[in-house]
Design a protein around this motif. Structure first.
Motif, PDB file in Angstrom:
ATOM      1  N   ILE A  86       0.832  -1.202   0.000  1.00  0.00           N
ATOM      2  CA  ILE A  86       0.000   0.000   0.000  1.00  0.00           C
ATOM      3  C   ILE A  86       0.866   1.251   0.000  1.00  0.00           C
ATOM      4  N   GLN A  87       1.894   1.262   0.851  1.00  0.00           N
ATOM      5  CA  GLN A  87       2.792   2.419   0.884  1.00  0.00           C
ATOM      6  C   GLN A  87       3.481   2.621  -0.465  1.00  0.00           C
ATOM      7  N   TRP A  88       3.894   1.536  -1.089  1.00  0.00           N
ATOM      8  CA  TRP A  88       4.583   1.613  -2.376  1.00  0.00           C
ATOM      9  C   TRP A  88       3.665   2.129  -3.479  1.00  0.00           C
ATOM     10  N   LEU A  89       2.419   1.671  -3.475  1.00  0.00           N
ATOM     11  CA  LEU A  89       1.461   2.138  -4.484  1.00  0.00           C
ATOM     12  C   LEU A  89       1.214   3.636  -4.367  1.00  0.00           C
ATOM     13  N   LEU A  90       1.220   4.145  -3.149  1.00  0.00           N
ATOM     14  CA  LEU A  90       0.967   5.568  -2.921  1.00  0.00           C
ATOM     15  C   LEU A  90       2.207   6.420  -3.164  1.00  0.00           C
ATOM     16  N   ALA A  91       3.389   5.865  -2.926  1.00  0.00           N
ATOM     17  CA  ALA A  91       4.627   6.641  -3.074  1.00  0.00           C
ATOM     18  C   ALA A  91       5.751   5.726  -3.552  1.00  0.00           C
ATOM     19  N   PRO A  92       5.685   5.277  -4.803  1.00  0.00           N
ATOM     20  CA  PRO A  92       6.676   4.302  -5.302  1.00  0.00           C
ATOM     21  C   PRO A  92       8.117   4.789  -5.262  1.00  0.00           C
ATOM     22  N   SER A 125       9.390   6.586  -2.934  1.00  0.00           N
ATOM     23  CA  SER A 125       9.830   6.747  -1.544  1.00  0.00           C
ATOM     24  C   SER A 125       9.911   5.433  -0.781  1.00  0.00           C
ATOM     25  N   VAL A 126       9.388   4.357  -1.375  1.00  0.00           N
ATOM     26  CA  VAL A 126       9.315   3.077  -0.675  1.00  0.00           C
ATOM     27  C   VAL A 126       9.997   1.998  -1.506  1.00  0.00           C
ATOM     28  N   ASP A 127      10.997   1.349  -0.920  1.00  0.00           N
ATOM     29  CA  ASP A 127      11.665   0.215  -1.547  1.00  0.00           C
ATOM     30  C   ASP A 127      11.113  -1.045  -0.886  1.00  0.00           C
ATOM     31  N   MET A 128      10.118  -1.649  -1.525  1.00  0.00           N
ATOM     32  CA  MET A 128       9.446  -2.795  -0.913  1.00  0.00           C
ATOM     33  C   MET A 128      10.399  -3.939  -0.626  1.00  0.00           C
ATOM     34  N   ALA A 129      11.245  -4.259  -1.600  1.00  0.00           N
ATOM     35  CA  ALA A 129      12.140  -5.401  -1.430  1.00  0.00           C
ATOM     36  C   ALA A 129      13.125  -5.170  -0.292  1.00  0.00           C
ATOM     37  N   ALA A 130      13.723  -3.972  -0.253  1.00  0.00           N
ATOM     38  CA  ALA A 130      14.703  -3.668   0.792  1.00  0.00           C
ATOM     39  C   ALA A 130      14.053  -3.667   2.169  1.00  0.00           C
ATOM     40  N   SER A 131      12.858  -3.094   2.268  1.00  0.00           N
ATOM     41  CA  SER A 131      12.170  -3.040   3.566  1.00  0.00           C
ATOM     42  C   SER A 131      11.740  -4.424   4.022  1.00  0.00           C
ATOM     43  N   THR A 132      11.243  -5.232   3.093  1.00  0.00           N
ATOM     44  CA  THR A 132      10.851  -6.599   3.439  1.00  0.00           C
ATOM     45  C   THR A 132      12.064  -7.400   3.887  1.00  0.00           C
ATOM     46  N   ASN A 133      13.163  -7.243   3.169  1.00  0.00           N
ATOM     47  CA  ASN A 133      14.383  -7.957   3.515  1.00  0.00           C
ATOM     48  C   ASN A 133      14.899  -7.533   4.896  1.00  0.00           C
TER      49      ASN A 133
END
Length: 211
Positions: free
Chosen positions: A180-186, A188-196
């Motif tokens: 959700i954060q990535w969809l709103l601000a791609p 500003s959000v690194d999904m892979a890095a944050s998940t890792n």
């Protein structure tokens, strides 16, 4: 001729000709994009038909109803996930690393990520046709992650006293929240890095005292 499911619902027509199969796939892709952008409740069959260049009756020729069209869209999404998983699920902690790879690939398929985020949120509303789908999907995903953590315990990769269900729920919550954060601000959000980062922190905790 279409077939019926055990509960009596008629299956969508697939069409025998290559042209019919291509048209069906076009309608599915347009429906996927429309549901992702507008949600199931706000999207209409007429809108999907207009975008596909057919009549509403033309859409219903392939998909008997709007709920059945939604079911077919979700099935198409699942086919993509199955292809990514491969013939055999990684075991133990390797499955958690696979989840990070999945998140990384998701950054290249924004439409599918949006579809999942929008419809999963909508599905909590009363009477939504995708409610059972998402309930079963979360149950299955929790089972996948819990089983992988149990395998990690058997392999000596984690503590034997780990609360597997809590860990699985935390991992899934992080992945969905980041989408959700990535969809709103791609940007500003690194999904892979944050998940890792979250999984690495979790692994540091659950692998403590195993050596």
């Amino acid at each position: 001729m279409s077939e019926s499911t055990p509960n009596g619902e008629r299956q969508p027509r697939t069409g025998k000709s290559l042209k019919a199969q291509q048209r069906r796939q076009e309608i599915l892709q347009i429906a996927m994009d429309t549901f992702a952008a507008r949600g199931y409740n706000n999207a209409s069959l007429q809108e999907i038909a207009d975008r596909a260049g057919v009549t509403q009756a033309g859409v219903l020729h392939y998909f008997r109803s709007k709920p059945q069209l939604l079911t077919s869209v979700l099935a198409l999404r699942d086919e993509t996930d199955i292809e990514q998983l491969g013939p055999e699920r990684p075991r133990g902690l390797a499955f958690l690393h696979h989840l990070v790879d999945t998140v990384r690939r998701n950054t290249e398929r924004e439409g599918i990520v949006r579809l999942y985020a929008v419809l999963s949120a909508e599905s909590v509303t009363e009477g939504h046709p995708a409610q059972n789908y998402f309930r079963d999907r979360y149950t299955g995903l929790r089972t996948f992650v819990t089983d992988a953590l149990a395998e990690a315990c058997e392999l000596g990769e984690t503590r034997p006293d780990l609360n597997l269900e809590d860990a699985a729920n935390a991992i899934i919550a992080v992945m969905d929240g980041l989408q959700i954060q990535w969809l709103l601000a791609p940007d500003s959000v690194d999904m892979a890095a944050s998940t890792n980062r979250v999984i690495t922190a979790l692994l540091a905790d659950i692998t403590a005292n195993t050596s």
